[in-house]
Design a protein around this motif. Structure first.
Motif, PDB file in Angstrom:
ATOM      1  N   VAL A 281       0.858  -1.187   0.000  1.00 11.29           N
ATOM      2  CA  VAL A 281       0.000   0.000   0.000  1.00 11.29           C
ATOM      3  C   VAL A 281       0.894   1.238   0.000  1.00 11.29           C
ATOM      4  O   VAL A 281       1.877   1.309   0.752  1.00 11.29           O
ATOM      5  CB  VAL A 281      -0.930   0.018   1.229  1.00 11.29           C
ATOM      6  N   THR A 282       0.541   2.210  -0.840  1.00 12.33           N
ATOM      7  CA  THR A 282       1.258   3.479  -0.886  1.00 12.33           C
ATOM      8  C   THR A 282       0.640   4.453   0.104  1.00 12.33           C
ATOM      9  O   THR A 282      -0.583   4.629   0.134  1.00 12.33           O
ATOM     10  CB  THR A 282       1.219   4.072  -2.298  1.00 12.33           C
ATOM     11  N   LEU A 283       1.449   5.083   0.923  1.00 20.17           N
ATOM     12  CA  LEU A 283       0.950   6.030   1.919  1.00 20.17           C
ATOM     13  C   LEU A 283       0.718   7.403   1.265  1.00 20.17           C
ATOM     14  O   LEU A 283       1.463   7.808   0.361  1.00 20.17           O
ATOM     15  CB  LEU A 283       1.948   6.163   3.067  1.00 20.17           C
ATOM     16  N   PRO A 284      -0.288   8.136   1.716  1.00 18.69           N
ATOM     17  CA  PRO A 284      -0.598   9.456   1.133  1.00 18.69           C
ATOM     18  C   PRO A 284       0.359  10.527   1.651  1.00 18.69           C
ATOM     19  O   PRO A 284      -0.021  11.422   2.418  1.00 18.69           O
ATOM     20  CB  PRO A 284      -2.036   9.708   1.601  1.00 18.69           C
ATOM     21  N   ALA A 285       1.623  10.445   1.222  1.00 22.23           N
ATOM     22  CA  ALA A 285       2.638  11.395   1.685  1.00 22.23           C
ATOM     23  C   ALA A 285       3.777  11.439   0.678  1.00 22.23           C
ATOM     24  O   ALA A 285       4.028  10.454  -0.031  1.00 22.23           O
ATOM     25  CB  ALA A 285       3.162  10.979   3.062  1.00 22.23           C
ATOM     26  N   PRO A 286       4.485  12.564   0.596  1.00 22.34           N
ATOM     27  CA  PRO A 286       5.657  12.635  -0.280  1.00 22.34           C
ATOM     28  C   PRO A 286       6.832  11.878   0.327  1.00 22.34           C
ATOM     29  O   PRO A 286       6.842  11.553   1.516  1.00 22.34           O
ATOM     30  CB  PRO A 286       5.944  14.138  -0.363  1.00 22.34           C
ATOM     31  N   THR A 287       7.821  11.609  -0.508  1.00 22.87           N
ATOM     32  CA  THR A 287       9.014  10.895  -0.053  1.00 22.87           C
ATOM     33  C   THR A 287       9.706  11.678   1.057  1.00 22.87           C
ATOM     34  O   THR A 287       9.835  12.903   0.988  1.00 22.87           O
ATOM     35  CB  THR A 287       9.980  10.690  -1.227  1.00 22.87           C
ATOM     36  N   GLY A 288      10.164  10.968   2.078  1.00 23.19           N
ATOM     37  CA  GLY A 288      10.858  11.597   3.196  1.00 23.19           C
ATOM     38  C   GLY A 288      12.355  11.398   3.114  1.00 23.19           C
ATOM     39  O   GLY A 288      12.929  11.097   2.061  1.00 23.19           O
ATOM     40  N   ILE A 289      13.017  11.572   4.258  1.00 30.47           N
ATOM     41  CA  ILE A 289      14.468  11.406   4.330  1.00 30.47           C
ATOM     42  C   ILE A 289      14.859   9.974   4.045  1.00 30.47           C
ATOM     43  O   ILE A 289      15.858   9.697   3.375  1.00 30.47           O
ATOM     44  CB  ILE A 289      14.978  11.848   5.720  1.00 30.47           C
ATOM     45  N   ASP A 290      14.078   9.034   4.561  1.00 25.27           N
ATOM     46  CA  ASP A 290      14.381   7.615   4.397  1.00 25.27           C
ATOM     47  C   ASP A 290      13.064   6.848   4.295  1.00 25.27           C
ATOM     48  O   ASP A 290      11.983   7.441   4.285  1.00 25.27           O
ATOM     49  CB  ASP A 290      15.234   7.097   5.566  1.00 25.27           C
ATOM     50  N   ALA A 291      13.157   5.531   4.219  1.00 24.28           N
ATOM     51  CA  ALA A 291      11.945   4.706   4.199  1.00 24.28           C
ATOM     52  C   ALA A 291      11.221   4.837   5.532  1.00 24.28           C
ATOM     53  O   ALA A 291      11.826   5.173   6.560  1.00 24.28           O
ATOM     54  CB  ALA A 291      12.319   3.254   3.938  1.00 24.28           C
ATOM     55  N   PRO A 292       9.913   4.588   5.567  1.00 24.66           N
ATOM     56  CA  PRO A 292       9.192   4.669   6.843  1.00 24.66           C
ATOM     57  C   PRO A 292       9.792   3.745   7.892  1.00 24.66           C
ATOM     58  O   PRO A 292      10.320   2.673   7.583  1.00 24.66           O
ATOM     59  CB  PRO A 292       7.776   4.237   6.456  1.00 24.66           C
ATOM     60  N   THR A 293       9.721   4.182   9.137  1.00 32.66           N
ATOM     61  CA  THR A 293      10.126   3.362  10.282  1.00 32.66           C
ATOM     62  C   THR A 293       8.866   2.810  10.919  1.00 32.66           C
ATOM     63  O   THR A 293       7.960   3.571  11.255  1.00 32.66           O
ATOM     64  CB  THR A 293      10.925   4.207  11.285  1.00 32.66           C
ATOM     65  N   LEU A 294       8.792   1.490  11.084  1.00 30.60           N
ATOM     66  CA  LEU A 294       7.527   0.836  11.432  1.00 30.60           C
ATOM     67  C   LEU A 294       7.662   0.032  12.721  1.00 30.60           C
ATOM     68  O   LEU A 294       8.712  -0.536  13.016  1.00 30.60           O
ATOM     69  CB  LEU A 294       7.091  -0.068  10.283  1.00 30.60           C
ATOM     70  N   ALA A 295       6.557  -0.005  13.467  1.00 34.18           N
ATOM     71  CA  ALA A 295       6.478  -0.823  14.677  1.00 34.18           C
ATOM     72  C   ALA A 295       5.090  -1.438  14.755  1.00 34.18           C
ATOM     73  O   ALA A 295       4.084  -0.786  14.459  1.00 34.18           O
ATOM     74  CB  ALA A 295       6.752   0.024  15.921  1.00 34.18           C
ATOM     75  N   THR A 296       5.031  -2.702  15.147  1.00 29.43           N
ATOM     76  CA  THR A 296       3.765  -3.388  15.393  1.00 29.43           C
ATOM     77  C   THR A 296       3.995  -4.483  16.411  1.00 29.43           C
ATOM     78  O   THR A 296       5.078  -5.077  16.481  1.00 29.43           O
ATOM     79  CB  THR A 296       3.178  -3.965  14.090  1.00 29.43           C
ATOM     80  N   LEU A 297       2.983  -4.741  17.191  1.00 26.17           N
ATOM     81  CA  LEU A 297       3.076  -5.784  18.204  1.00 26.17           C
ATOM     82  C   LEU A 297       2.356  -7.055  17.772  1.00 26.17           C
ATOM     83  O   LEU A 297       2.844  -8.162  17.998  1.00 26.17           O
ATOM     84  CB  LEU A 297       2.500  -5.277  19.533  1.00 26.17           C
ATOM     85  N   ASP A 298       1.203  -6.898  17.126  1.00 25.47           N
ATOM     86  CA  ASP A 298       0.388  -8.057  16.787  1.00 25.47           C
ATOM     87  C   ASP A 298       0.186  -8.245  15.287  1.00 25.47           C
ATOM     88  O   ASP A 298      -0.456  -9.201  14.858  1.00 25.47           O
ATOM     89  CB  ASP A 298      -0.990  -7.940  17.456  1.00 25.47           C
ATOM     90  N   GLY A 299       0.712  -7.329  14.465  1.00 24.12           N
ATOM     91  CA  GLY A 299       0.519  -7.444  13.028  1.00 24.12           C
ATOM     92  C   GLY A 299      -0.823  -6.924  12.547  1.00 24.12           C
ATOM     93  O   GLY A 299      -1.080  -6.962  11.341  1.00 24.12           O
ATOM     94  N   VAL A 300      -1.672  -6.468  13.430  1.00 23.02           N
ATOM     95  CA  VAL A 300      -2.968  -5.907  13.058  1.00 23.02           C
ATOM     96  C   VAL A 300      -2.913  -4.382  13.120  1.00 23.02           C
ATOM     97  O   VAL A 300      -3.181  -3.689  12.139  1.00 23.02           O
ATOM     98  CB  VAL A 300      -4.091  -6.453  13.959  1.00 23.02           C
ATOM     99  N   THR A 301      -2.565  -3.858  14.293  1.00 18.92           N
ATOM    100  CA  THR A 301      -2.341  -2.424  14.444  1.00 18.92           C
ATOM    101  C   THR A 301      -0.854  -2.154  14.258  1.00 18.92           C
ATOM    102  O   THR A 301      -0.015  -2.754  14.944  1.00 18.92           O
ATOM    103  CB  THR A 301      -2.797  -1.937  15.820  1.00 18.92           C
ATOM    104  N   ALA A 302      -0.532  -1.268  13.332  1.00 20.87           N
ATOM    105  CA  ALA A 302       0.869  -0.935  13.053  1.00 20.87           C
ATOM    106  C   ALA A 302       0.995   0.572  12.882  1.00 20.87           C
ATOM    107  O   ALA A 302       0.038   1.258  12.494  1.00 20.87           O
ATOM    108  CB  ALA A 302       1.363  -1.660  11.805  1.00 20.87           C
ATOM    109  N   HIS A 303       2.174   1.088  13.188  1.00 22.08           N
ATOM    110  CA  HIS A 303       2.458   2.519  13.099  1.00 22.08           C
ATOM    111  C   HIS A 303       3.674   2.725  12.210  1.00 22.08           C
ATOM    112  O   HIS A 303       4.692   2.036  12.361  1.00 22.08           O
ATOM    113  CB  HIS A 303       2.726   3.106  14.487  1.00 22.08           C
ATOM    114  N   ALA A 304       3.581   3.666  11.272  1.00 21.54           N
ATOM    115  CA  ALA A 304       4.685   4.005  10.374  1.00 21.54           C
ATOM    116  C   ALA A 304       5.015   5.481  10.547  1.00 21.54           C
ATOM    117  O   ALA A 304       4.115   6.330  10.548  1.00 21.54           O
ATOM    118  CB  ALA A 304       4.317   3.707   8.919  1.00 21.54           C
ATOM    119  N   PHE A 305       6.301   5.784  10.692  1.00 16.60           N
ATOM    120  CA  PHE A 305       6.761   7.147  10.910  1.00 16.60           C
ATOM    121  C   PHE A 305       7.703   7.536   9.774  1.00 16.60           C
ATOM    122  O   PHE A 305       8.637   6.799   9.439  1.00 16.60           O
ATOM    123  CB  PHE A 305       7.470   7.264  12.258  1.00 16.60           C
TER     124      PHE A 305
END
Length: 424
Positions: A281-305
């Motif tokens: 899935v492509t995120l609705p944002a322009p390219t940043g400094i690097d690839a997104p940094t991601l964290a998830t505990l259960d694989g259902v709820t995940a956060h990308a920075f």
């Protein structure tokens, strides 16, 4: 009749013939001449000594060498080592130990990659080793692995990663001197370490098997938990600049961040069947400094920075990566990190704790800044353990000095490293 005598003229002639010089005036003039001559001689002697004294001293003591500081790879100085013909003994220079990565499980199964360096000016020599990291007193044993990854003690190492690929097998990887990534596989039973080469065969993978990436932005491989063997994946995530998200729980699946092939926008892909199928899935944002940094505990709820020159944007999914929404609450960073371009080149990471709270960390100018979110939306600056954070199989490690270990990412205990060896 005789002419009259000219007494005035006669007197002048007599006085001229009998005049005596002023000897006091002559003496003063002669003294000035002698002093001038002595100063000229002294100046000549000083000039002669200025020319010949350094030559004479160099013949007795040797030519002096100007002091010079070596490059510091931790702040991006150019790395151009100039090894001397006769290197001084290691004991004459300061030695340092820097933890670069950690992996394993608590309490006694944690190992750490430690760079042991002798700070020789212009010829910094280092030896990357893998040792035990545990709370309490460390085991008195030698390193599991020594002289890892480098071809020479002068080589620079970047982006070092340590991953557990089976109960007794680990993989250590890094970029050597700014070149390609190299990897080595080792076991904790003292068997010799072996270089990791991408396989050409495909093997069946099970639910507990993990993924590995041997080259930056390169292909992904599956790893058998029972044997540590690598398997080439049938399908790869459909994105550019793909980067595997490591240190995630096995139940969370395989996650990869990167960029959309067509637009270059940030993208996230996930597989729940060991790489046989990918949802990108492509995120609705322009390219940043690097690839997104991601964290998830259960694989259902995940956060990308996503980091930009003026801050961090936060995206979240609650359906396993199928759809993403931006969290619009601004992440307020400490003052030194709020300037334009301040986030460039800084170490950065995010972890999901067991209670589903999040902790961000960013390397500051002199110390690491930590930000915590309890609800997954609002972040506040908090105190931290003092080093970069790595996720373990059942806890967390802080790679500071001293290192610290934690089961919940909140309560930290100081840890110790087992013995290391100075580089030759």
């Amino acid at each position: 009749m005789r002419p009259d005598l000219d007494f005035r003229t006669l007197r002048a002639q007599i006085e001229s013939a009998t005049w005596m010089p002023d000897f006091s005036l002559l003496s003063r003039r002669a003294g000035r001449v002698r002093r001038r001559d002595r100063m000229a001689v002294a100046g000549a002697l000083v000039g002669t000594l200025a020319v010949f004294a350094p030559v004479a001293l160099a013949g007795v003591f040797g030519r002096p060498t100007p002091a010079a500081l070596g490059p510091n790879p931790d702040i991006g100085d150019p790395w151009s080592p100039q090894p001397s013909a006769s290197a001084p003994a290691s004991g004459t220079f300061e030695s340092t130990r820097t933890i670069r990565a950690a992996a394993g499980d608590l309490p006694d199964g944690v190992v750490a990659a430690v760079d042991v360096c002798v700070e020789v000016p212009q010829a910094r020599r280092c030896n990357l080793q893998v040792v035990v990291l545990r709370d309490g007193s460390a085991q008195r044993r030698g390193p599991f692995l020594m002289d890892a990854l480098r071809q020479s003690p002068l080589d620079k190492l970047d982006h070092i990663e340590l991953a557990r690929i089976s109960p007794q097998t680990f993989m250590l990887s890094g970029e050597v001197s700014g070149g390609s990534r190299t990897s080595v596989k080792f076991r904790l039973d003292d068997k010799p370490a072996t270089p990791v080469i991408g396989p050409e065969t495909r093997e069946a993978l099970g639910p507990a098997d993990r993924a590995l990436q041997l080259a930056q932005y390169g292909d992904l491989f599956g790893v058998r938990q029972d044997t540590g063997g690598l398997s080439l994946l049938v399908d790869q995530p459909p994105m550019a600049r793909r980067s595997l998200v490591g240190d995630l729980p096995v139940a969370a699946g395989w996650w990869v961040t990167g960029a959309d092939i067509h637009s270059g926008a940030p993208a996230v892909a996930v597989s729940t069947d060991q790489g046989r199928h990918w949802q990108a899935v492509t995120l609705p944002a322009p390219t940043g400094i690097d690839a997104p940094t991601l964290a998830t505990l259960d694989g259902v709820t995940a956060h990308a920075f996503i980091r930009y020159s003026k801050g961090i944007r936060h995206f979240r999914t609650r359906d396993g990566g199928h759809t993403w929404q931006e969290v619009t609450t601004k992440i307020e960073l400490p003052a030194p990190l709020n300037n334009d371009g301040a986030l460039n080149g800084r170490a950065f990471g995010v972890l999901a704790r067991l209670d589903r709270s999040l902790v961000l960390w960013v390397q500051g100018d002199s110390e690491i800044a930590y930000l915590q979110s309890i609800d997954g939306e609002h972040f506040e600056i908090v105190a931290g353990p003092g080093g970069p954070l790595d996720a373990l199989d059942n806890g967390y490690a802080s790679l500071g000095d001293p290192p610290r270990l934690s089961l919940d990412g909140r309560n930290w205990q100081s840890a110790t490293l087992s013995a290391t060896v100075l580089p030759d």
